[in-house]
Design an enzyme around this catalytic site. Sequence first.
Site, short mmCIF file in Angstrom:
data_model
loop_
_atom_site.label_atom_id
_atom_site.label_comp_id
_atom_site.label_asym_id
_atom_site.label_seq_id
_atom_site.Cartn_x
_atom_site.Cartn_y
_atom_site.Cartn_z
N TYR A 98 0.93 -1.57 -0.31
CA TYR A 98 0.17 -0.30 0.39
C TYR A 98 1.24 1.21 0.13
O TYR A 98 1.41 1.12 0.46
CB TYR A 98 -0.71 -0.01 1.21
CG TYR A 98 -2.23 -1.03 1.39
CD1 TYR A 98 -2.07 -2.36 0.53
CD2 TYR A 98 -2.33 -1.36 2.20
CE1 TYR A 98 -3.09 -3.23 0.34
CE2 TYR A 98 -3.63 -1.99 2.54
CZ TYR A 98 -4.14 -2.94 1.35
OH TYR A 98 -4.88 -4.01 1.46
N HIS B 260 -0.90 -11.57 1.19
CA HIS B 260 -1.55 -10.33 1.01
C HIS B 260 -2.34 -11.93 -0.71
O HIS B 260 -3.71 -11.66 -0.45
CB HIS B 260 -0.97 -9.93 0.05
CG HIS B 260 -1.57 -8.89 0.08
ND1 HIS B 260 -1.47 -7.82 0.13
CD2 HIS B 260 -3.87 -8.55 -0.23
CE1 HIS B 260 -2.03 -6.67 0.00
NE2 HIS B 260 -3.54 -7.07 -0.70
N SER C 201 -12.97 -4.32 2.40
CA SER C 201 -13.60 -3.79 1.76
C SER C 201 -15.22 -3.83 2.38
O SER C 201 -16.47 -3.84 1.85
CB SER C 201 -13.65 -3.27 0.25
OG SER C 201 -12.78 -3.67 -0.41
N GLY D 214 -19.11 -2.01 0.52
CA GLY D 214 -18.52 -2.81 -0.54
C GLY D 214 -18.06 -1.00 -0.99
O GLY D 214 -18.33 -0.85 -2.43
N1 LIG Z 1 -6.82 -8.51 1.59
C1 LIG Z 1 -7.22 -7.94 0.51
O1 LIG Z 1 -6.96 -7.80 -0.74
C2 LIG Z 1 -7.85 -6.34 0.65
C3 LIG Z 1 -8.47 -5.56 -0.27
C4 LIG Z 1 -9.30 -4.36 -0.50
C5 LIG Z 1 -8.84 -3.57 0.41
N2 LIG Z 1 -8.17 -4.34 1.65
C6 LIG Z 1 -8.11 -3.64 2.94
O2 LIG Z 1 -9.62 -3.73 3.91
C7 LIG Z 1 -9.58 -1.97 3.89
C8 LIG Z 1 -11.23 -1.74 3.85
O3 LIG Z 1 -11.61 -1.88 2.69
P1 LIG Z 1 -11.40 -0.87 1.48
O4 LIG Z 1 -10.86 0.67 1.69
O5 LIG Z 1 -10.93 -1.12 0.25
O6 LIG Z 1 -13.39 -0.85 0.82
P2 LIG Z 1 -14.61 -0.18 2.56
O7 LIG Z 1 -13.48 -0.07 3.44
O8 LIG Z 1 -15.78 -1.29 2.01
O9 LIG Z 1 -14.92 1.63 1.78
C9 LIG Z 1 -13.73 2.60 2.16
C10 LIG Z 1 -14.50 3.78 1.68
O10 LIG Z 1 -15.75 3.92 2.30
C11 LIG Z 1 -15.40 5.14 2.05
N3 LIG Z 1 -15.85 5.59 4.16
C12 LIG Z 1 -15.77 4.70 5.10
N4 LIG Z 1 -16.12 5.38 5.91
C13 LIG Z 1 -17.30 5.92 5.33
C14 LIG Z 1 -18.32 6.83 6.29
N5 LIG Z 1 -18.69 6.61 7.80
N6 LIG Z 1 -19.20 7.31 5.32
C15 LIG Z 1 -18.81 7.58 4.06
N7 LIG Z 1 -17.93 7.26 3.60
C16 LIG Z 1 -17.14 5.95 3.68
C17 LIG Z 1 -14.48 5.75 2.63
O11 LIG Z 1 -13.84 6.85 2.17
P3 LIG Z 1 -12.35 8.39 2.52
O12 LIG Z 1 -10.78 7.10 2.45
O13 LIG Z 1 -13.19 9.09 2.50
O14 LIG Z 1 -12.38 7.90 4.31
C18 LIG Z 1 -13.50 4.86 1.32
O15 LIG Z 1 -13.68 5.21 0.06
C19 LIG Z 1 -8.82 -1.46 3.14
O16 LIG Z 1 -8.37 -0.17 3.74
C20 LIG Z 1 -7.35 -2.45 3.46
O17 LIG Z 1 -6.56 -2.58 4.57
C21 LIG Z 1 -7.92 -5.75 1.40
#
Ligand SMILES: NC(=O)c1ccc[n+]([C@@H]2O[C@H](COP(=O)([O-])OP(=O)(O)OC[C@H]3O[C@@H](n4cnc5c(N)ncnc54)[C@H](OP(=O)(O)O)[C@@H]3O)[C@@H](O)[C@H]2O)c1
Length: 333
Positions: free
Chosen positions: A57, A130, A209, A212
Amino acid sequence: MRQVALGNSGISCGALGLGCMGMSEFYGPPQDEAVSQATLKRALELGVTLFDTSDMYGRGHNEELIGRFARGKRDRLVIASKFGVVRDPDGPSGSLHDRELDNSRDYMRRTLEGSLRRLGTDVVDLYYVHRMDARRPIEDTVGDLAELVQEGKIRAIGLSEVGPEILRRAASVHPIAALQSEYSLFHRDVEAEVLPTCRELGITFVPYSPLGRGFLTGAITSAASLDANDLRQNAPRFQGENMDRNLALLEQVKVIAAAKNCTLGQVALAWLFAQGDDIVPIPGTKRVKYLEENVGAVGIHLTPEEAGSISAILSPENIAGSREWKAPEAAPR
Ligand SMILES: NC(=O)c1ccc[n+]([C@@H]2O[C@H](COP(=O)([O-])OP(=O)(O)OC[C@H]3O[C@@H](n4cnc5c(N)ncnc54)[C@H](OP(=O)(O)O)[C@@H]3O)[C@@H](O)[C@H]2O)c1
């Protein structure tokens, strides 16, 4: 905050973790350091202890950020990092064109040293593969990770995006503390076989995620409103007619959210908590306001009827657009 054990590793963490990826890359430009640090600090104040990162990242930027945050409070944090996705160190930010997989022993040991240095620690609490490199049997990879546990360089082993068979083979070599895979009302493939296998093997499930990729909060209403190098520009579910149809589904969920006096994002997280108390979602955010809202979901209880109604509205059949991302970019990991 309620505590959840990570498998039988002896490590526990708050029931909601923090995904730190977006602070460095993939969903627009890196966040301002002070804002990211304020978000990390507030998370810990509110009882969040699991901080999720990866060596890839921001090509190390994200681990360095967490390393600076961890100074003086390392023993209060559960730091989860990952290895196995290799990127060109000089490649462009926000792009995954140059991605390869490498689970080799040499690479694992070399990249872990880099992670430890960037994180400013001598042990990673939870170290994930990963992505599994199909060229290497999982037994060999887990055997090498088990040696790192013995050496005290990692405390527990995790996997990401693997199926039941690989889970079983991996767990036959060394206990697996956590499986991190995509799971939310937007993507429910793990329900059929993966979650039951985790439960059978005593593996804690960490949905990534869980919002979503932000869609389930209702805050994103068009792909055009996203930053030019935000990878969601290429996600089918965020495009045109698909987006409109999916937003119409969210309107129905809003009625339930309003009745519970909570936000759409909180409903999405509460729905995950309703799937079992062995689930630790890691919503990603780079700002305090969203973080506080997300932590608020830990106290929201959905009745089985409410959870069922939400499942029916956002059923896989109702959601428009495939999960697969359009070429040339694949989904951020
Ligand atoms: N193992 C894997 O392959 C893999 C893949 C993807 C992700 N991940 C991990 O999972 C974590 C979370 O997944 P993700 O970031 O892809 O998706 P997510 O948590 O589903 O969504 C993140 C998005 O939602 C927004 N958000 C968060 N809280 C909110 C709220 N209360 N109101 C409005 N918008 C909100 C964030 O905005 P802002 O950023 O603008 O705050 C960002 O754009 C990542 O940070 C990473 O550490 C792992």
